[in-house]
Design a protein around this motif. Structure first.
Motif, PDB file in Angstrom:
ATOM      1  N   ILE A 131      -5.871   2.860  -3.007  1.00 52.76           N
ATOM      2  CA  ILE A 131      -6.274   1.974  -3.666  1.00 52.76           C
ATOM      3  C   ILE A 131      -7.499   1.277  -2.931  1.00 52.76           C
ATOM      4  CG2 ILE A 131      -6.017  -0.245  -5.286  1.00 52.76           C
ATOM      5  CD1 ILE A 131      -2.970   0.434  -5.031  1.00 52.76           C
ATOM      6  N   PRO A 132      -8.507   1.909  -3.256  1.00 53.74           N
ATOM      7  CA  PRO A 132      -9.777   1.545  -2.217  1.00 53.74           C
ATOM      8  C   PRO A 132     -10.376   0.237  -2.571  1.00 53.74           C
ATOM      9  CG  PRO A 132     -10.354   3.487  -3.483  1.00 53.74           C
ATOM     10  CD  PRO A 132      -8.972   3.256  -3.387  1.00 53.74           C
ATOM     11  N   SER A 133     -10.149   0.032  -4.013  1.00 53.50           N
ATOM     12  CA  SER A 133     -10.698  -1.277  -4.384  1.00 53.50           C
ATOM     13  C   SER A 133      -9.889  -2.659  -4.257  1.00 53.50           C
ATOM     14  CB  SER A 133     -10.785  -1.250  -6.140  1.00 53.50           C
ATOM     15  OG  SER A 133      -9.366  -1.114  -6.600  1.00 53.50           O
ATOM     16  N   ALA A 134      -8.858  -2.518  -3.678  1.00 50.57           N
ATOM     17  CA  ALA A 134      -7.980  -3.638  -3.267  1.00 50.57           C
ATOM     18  C   ALA A 134      -8.762  -4.771  -2.025  1.00 50.57           C
ATOM     19  CB  ALA A 134      -6.742  -3.197  -2.681  1.00 50.57           C
ATOM     20  N   ILE A 135      -8.493  -5.721  -2.335  1.00 52.28           N
ATOM     21  CA  ILE A 135      -9.141  -6.821  -1.389  1.00 52.28           C
ATOM     22  C   ILE A 135      -8.415  -6.379  -0.196  1.00 52.28           C
ATOM     23  CG2 ILE A 135      -9.251  -8.998  -0.651  1.00 52.28           C
ATOM     24  CD1 ILE A 135      -9.363  -9.845  -3.919  1.00 52.28           C
ATOM     25  N   HIS A 136      -9.262  -6.638   1.283  1.00 50.55           N
ATOM     26  CA  HIS A 136      -9.014  -6.250   2.329  1.00 50.55           C
ATOM     27  C   HIS A 136      -8.022  -5.065   2.408  1.00 50.55           C
ATOM     28  CE1 HIS A 136     -10.533 -10.246   3.170  1.00 50.55           C
ATOM     29  NE2 HIS A 136      -9.675 -10.802   2.676  1.00 50.55           N
ATOM     30  N   ALA A 137      -8.487  -3.966   2.070  1.00 51.35           N
ATOM     31  CA  ALA A 137      -7.827  -2.669   1.880  1.00 51.35           C
ATOM     32  C   ALA A 137      -7.391  -2.272   3.216  1.00 51.35           C
ATOM     33  CB  ALA A 137      -8.577  -1.721   0.958  1.00 51.35           C
ATOM     34  N   ASN A 138      -8.282  -2.306   4.018  1.00 52.01           N
ATOM     35  CA  ASN A 138      -8.232  -1.845   5.640  1.00 52.01           C
ATOM     36  C   ASN A 138      -7.391  -2.656   6.599  1.00 52.01           C
ATOM     37  OD1 ASN A 138     -10.101  -3.804   5.634  1.00 52.01           O
ATOM     38  ND2 ASN A 138     -11.443  -2.677   7.313  1.00 52.01           N
ATOM     39  N   LYS A 139      -6.923  -3.643   6.058  1.00 51.74           N
ATOM     40  CA  LYS A 139      -6.004  -4.744   6.793  1.00 51.74           C
ATOM     41  C   LYS A 139      -4.517  -4.735   6.667  1.00 51.74           C
ATOM     42  CE  LYS A 139      -9.933  -8.117   7.651  1.00 51.74           C
ATOM     43  NZ  LYS A 139      -9.860  -7.844   9.428  1.00 51.74           N
ATOM     44  N   ARG A 140      -3.714  -4.753   7.487  1.00 50.28           N
ATOM     45  CA  ARG A 140      -2.317  -5.098   7.444  1.00 50.28           C
ATOM     46  C   ARG A 140      -1.885  -6.276   6.486  1.00 50.28           C
ATOM     47  NH1 ARG A 140       1.235  -5.284  12.533  1.00 50.28           N
ATOM     48  NH2 ARG A 140       0.082  -7.203  12.963  1.00 50.28           N
ATOM     49  N   GLY A 141      -0.934  -5.944   5.538  1.00 53.14           N
ATOM     50  CA  GLY A 141      -0.567  -7.122   4.636  1.00 53.14           C
ATOM     51  C   GLY A 141       0.585  -6.651   4.150  1.00 53.14           C
TER      52      GLY A 141
END
Length: 320
Positions: A237-247
């Motif tokens: 889901i590349p459109s997710a907010i902060h897609a490249n961060k752990r959460g």
């Protein structure tokens, strides 16, 4: 059907035995304190009756301003600070992520504190190292709500090396998932000495202490499961907010968030409470979006087949 997260079977059994008086010779509170010390690297630990009571104790110790992120935190920060008649300073963030450059733009009094959550909106880890470096250089106390970050295997979150005060809720459906309770930890003895009264008002039971003690045994593994599941989803889901961060959740911006969220709730049913929420929401982000709360799911539902079902429904709703 998806299952909402509950305390583990072992935790429920221990709590039941303590409630029935079948276990009476174990100091579960001290055992839990020792485990929390090991996780946070803080010498002083108190078990509390809730996460909000932990926040109350922490903010009671602050003499200066209370700095609160403009989004991605916990609404209790502001409510409790207001109740304590503290001066509140709202910090601009990058969708919840604390950028220390924005702290330079503020006029902050001496003996102030910055309170923040380990994960901005549960979706992106804070740079606790950078926050700590700035705040120590500017005599600002750091208070980290590690309800979702305690047990971090990378030792970036819930680590007393960086945060002056660490607190957490152990209510449902937190990483330490007991249904009630919380804790606060620090290396500064004066903080706890100055807040003895609110601590007395925040006592909890042996039953809750036994549950916290039990859940702490698996907290590292459980957090890792939630992080890995969220990472798997974010990669698709590349459109997710902060897609490249752990959460531990996924937040997807969309102008029609309300109706799409309704569709997802119907197609992704749970046995109890749901795991799909909508924004704007101060606790997440202040823009229209759908949040998939991976942290709310039972660990048995973090397997690939369940995650693929979520992705399938997101694709049907044009969110992937």
């Amino acid at each position: 059907m998806f299952k909402f997260k509950e305390p583990s079977q072992e935790t429920r059994e221990i709590m039941s035995k303590v409630a029935l008086g079948e276990i009476a010779n174990i100091d579960f509170e001290q055992s839990a304190i020792d485990k929390i010390r090991s996780l946070t690297n803080h010498s002083e630990v108190k078990i509390t009756s809730s996460g909000n009571n932990s926040i109350f104790i922490a903010l009671s110790s602050v003499e200066g301003d209370i700095i609160i992120p403009d989004q991605g935190g916990w609404h209790g920060f502001k409510q409790i600070a207001k109740f304590l008649n503290k001066n509140i300073i709202t910090l601009k963030t990058d969708l919840g992520i604390i950028n220390t450059d924005y702290l330079d733009e503020l006029e902050i009094n001496d003996k102030s504190a910055l309170i923040f959550t380990s994960f901005a909106g549960y979706t992106a880890e804070q740079d606790t190292k950078a926050i700590s470096k700035y705040c120590k250089s500017n005599s600002i106390t750091t208070i980290e709500d590690a309800s979702a970050g305690i047990g971090d295997s990378e030792k970036k979150l819930g680590n007393g090396k960086y945060s002056d005060i660490i607190l957490a809720s152990t209510g449902s459906p937190k990483i330490i998932n007991v249904g009630s309770g919380g804790f606060i930890s620090t290396d500064d003895e004066e903080i706890l000495k100055a807040t003895s009264l609110p601590q007395k008002l925040s006592k909890t039971s042996d039953i809750i202490c036994s549950g916290i003690d039990s859940e702490l045994d698996n907290v590292k593994e459980n957090l890792e499961l939630a992080l890995n599941a969220t990472c798997y989803l974010k990669k698709c889901i590349p459109s997710a907010i902060h897609a490249n961060k752990r959460g531990v959740n996924i937040i997807i911006p969309h102008e029609d968030a309300k109706s799409i969220s309704w569709n997802l709730k119907k197609s992704l049913p749970t046995d109890k409470s749901g795991f799909v929420t909508t924004c704007p929401n101060y606790n997440r982000v202040k823009q229209k979006a759908i949040a998939i709360e991976v942290k709310n799911l039972d660990y048995s539902c973090l397997k690939k087949e369940y995650l693929d079902k979520i992705l399938e429904e997101l694709k049907i709703n044009n969110l992937q």
